[in-house]
Structures are given as structure tokens and as C-alpha cells.
Design an enzyme around this catalytic site. Sequence first.
Site, PDB file in Angstrom:
ATOM      1  N   CYS A  55      -1.460   0.993   7.444  1.00 20.79           N
ATOM      2  CA  CYS A  55      -2.907   0.729   7.582  1.00 20.79           C
ATOM      3  C   CYS A  55      -3.337  -0.523   6.810  1.00 20.79           C
ATOM      4  O   CYS A  55      -3.635  -1.558   7.406  1.00 20.79           O
ATOM      5  CB  CYS A  55      -3.722   1.926   7.089  1.00 20.79           C
ATOM      6  N   ARG A  56      -3.376  -0.443   5.473  1.00 17.00           N
ATOM      7  CA  ARG A  56      -3.989  -1.519   4.680  1.00 17.00           C
ATOM      8  C   ARG A  56      -3.111  -2.744   4.497  1.00 17.00           C
ATOM      9  O   ARG A  56      -3.555  -3.872   4.752  1.00 17.00           O
ATOM     10  CB  ARG A  56      -4.412  -0.979   3.303  1.00 17.00           C
ATOM     11  N   SER A  57      -1.868  -2.554   4.025  1.00 15.86           N
ATOM     12  CA  SER A  57      -1.070  -3.759   3.718  1.00 15.86           C
ATOM     13  C   SER A  57      -0.662  -4.558   4.962  1.00 15.86           C
ATOM     14  O   SER A  57      -0.655  -5.788   4.898  1.00 15.86           O
ATOM     15  CB  SER A  57       0.128  -3.443   2.809  1.00 15.86           C
ATOM     16  N   CYS A 100       0.863  -1.181   0.000  1.00 14.48           N
ATOM     17  CA  CYS A 100       0.000   0.000   0.000  1.00 14.48           C
ATOM     18  C   CYS A 100       0.900   1.231   0.000  1.00 14.48           C
ATOM     19  O   CYS A 100       2.088   1.135  -0.350  1.00 14.48           O
ATOM     20  CB  CYS A 100      -0.979  -0.022   1.175  1.00 14.48           C
ATOM     21  N   ASP A 129      -8.382   4.136   1.469  1.00  6.65           N
ATOM     22  CA  ASP A 129      -7.312   4.331   2.442  1.00  6.65           C
ATOM     23  C   ASP A 129      -7.875   4.856   3.765  1.00  6.65           C
ATOM     24  O   ASP A 129      -8.312   6.007   3.851  1.00  6.65           O
ATOM     25  CB  ASP A 129      -6.286   5.326   1.875  1.00  6.65           C
ATOM     26  N   ASN A 187       2.239   1.578   4.369  1.00  7.55           N
ATOM     27  CA  ASN A 187       2.552   0.304   5.055  1.00  7.55           C
ATOM     28  C   ASN A 187       2.266   0.372   6.563  1.00  7.55           C
ATOM     29  O   ASN A 187       2.940  -0.274   7.364  1.00  7.55           O
ATOM     30  CB  ASN A 187       4.003  -0.146   4.800  1.00  7.55           C
TER      31      ASN A 187
HETATM   32  P1  4NP Z   1      -1.764   2.976   4.065  1.00  7.66           P
HETATM   33  O1  4NP Z   1      -2.305   4.399   4.601  1.00  7.66           O
HETATM   34  O2  4NP Z   1      -1.211   3.207   2.687  1.00  7.66           O
HETATM   35  O3  4NP Z   1      -2.980   2.097   4.034  1.00  7.66           O
HETATM   36  O4  4NP Z   1      -0.726   2.519   5.068  1.00  7.66           O
HETATM   37  C1  4NP Z   1      -1.513   5.535   4.655  1.00  7.66           C
HETATM   38  C2  4NP Z   1      -0.695   5.751   5.747  1.00  7.66           C
HETATM   39  C3  4NP Z   1       0.066   6.913   5.828  1.00  7.66           C
HETATM   40  C4  4NP Z   1      -0.011   7.851   4.812  1.00  7.66           C
HETATM   41  C5  4NP Z   1      -0.829   7.643   3.718  1.00  7.66           C
HETATM   42  C6  4NP Z   1      -1.569   6.473   3.642  1.00  7.66           C
HETATM   43  N1  4NP Z   1       0.727   9.068   4.905  1.00  7.66           N
HETATM   44  O5  4NP Z   1       0.571   9.932   4.028  1.00  7.66           O
HETATM   45  O6  4NP Z   1       1.524   9.230   5.840  1.00  7.66           O
END
Ligand code: 4NP
Length: 155
Positions: A13-15, A8, A124, A11
Site C-alpha cells: 500500500c504505502r511504500s 512500510c 495504513d 509493501n
Molecule cells: P502497507 O499496508 O504496510 O502500507 O503495505 C499493509 C498491507 C498488508 C498488511 C498490513 C499493512 N497485512 O497485514 O497483510
Amino acid sequence: MVTVLFVCLGNICRSPMAEAIFRHKVERAGLSKQFHIDSAGTGDWHIGNPPHEGTRNILDEKGIVYDGIKARQIEIKDLKQFNYIVAMDDKNIKDIQTLEHPNSAQVLKMLSFMEKSPQNDVPDPYFTGNFQEVYDLLSHSCEGLLHFIREKENL
Ligand code: 4NP
């Protein structure tokens, strides 16, 4: 050994949620010894961090362990080392393909493994705050992914 990498953006939240859910399903199927499961982000902001509190809360609620999961950034060598690279959304796929020639990395899309998926991308929750929705999508699609891999690999 079948190797699976979930990808994702951050790294956190989702993955990592997909990694923990998929590992749980693989364990329940008695196939842990045949799998290496990991996750990575295309971004570098959270390297070394544990999963986001929202991801930890929902995994705790479901009794799914996530010990030892720490954010890391995807590397070119991952594209060669993992058999199955599974991305959460189209932007992840584009970002992965900028690491290497677009055709050299075969990247799968998480929700392609969910029958009658209501959407194309895993939303997300870092921005939506809806970790329950993401858990439901990932739980269904991890089931489909495991079925797909078992058929392909004769497991
Ligand atoms: P993820 O979510 O891709 O599902 O882990 C996010 C976590 C952090 C950020 C963006 C998306 N960020 O911009 O810090």
C-alpha cells in the site's frame, strides 16, 4: 547514484505508492539517471505481489506508473546499500532496527519531510481504506524529500 528505499509493513500500500510518486517527481525534475528508487516491507506476507488495488487505483487516477513494482521484504544488506531509507511510521523504524544494531541504520521518517504535517505516521490504508489521504500525504512529503536530497547531494 543516489539510492532511496521506502519502507512500510506489507509493501503493497504505502511504500510502493511512495516509490511510484517519488520516481514520477524525480523524472519530472530530469534526474532519473542519478537515482535508484525502490521499496520494501518489514513483513513477508505479500512477497511477489503487485501493489494493493487501492494504491493502483489512485496511481492510475493521477497518471503515475507503477509497472514492475512487486512486494519484497527488507534485508540487512539494504541497510548498507541504500543512502536514504525512508519509513512510513514508528513501528517500521523499530522493526528495521531489530534487523541490526539500532544505531547502525539511519532511518528517516516520511512525514518529517512534510511542512506542517497533520500527523507523525502515514496511516495504513490497508486498515483505514483511505488511499486518497495517503496519496496527499505522500505527494507532499515526496516533494520535501526530493528538495532535501537535492540540497544534500548538490543536484
Ligand atoms: P502497507 O499496508 O504496510 O502500507 O503495505 C499493509 C498491507 C498488508 C498488511 C498490513 C499493512 N497485512 O497485514 O497483510
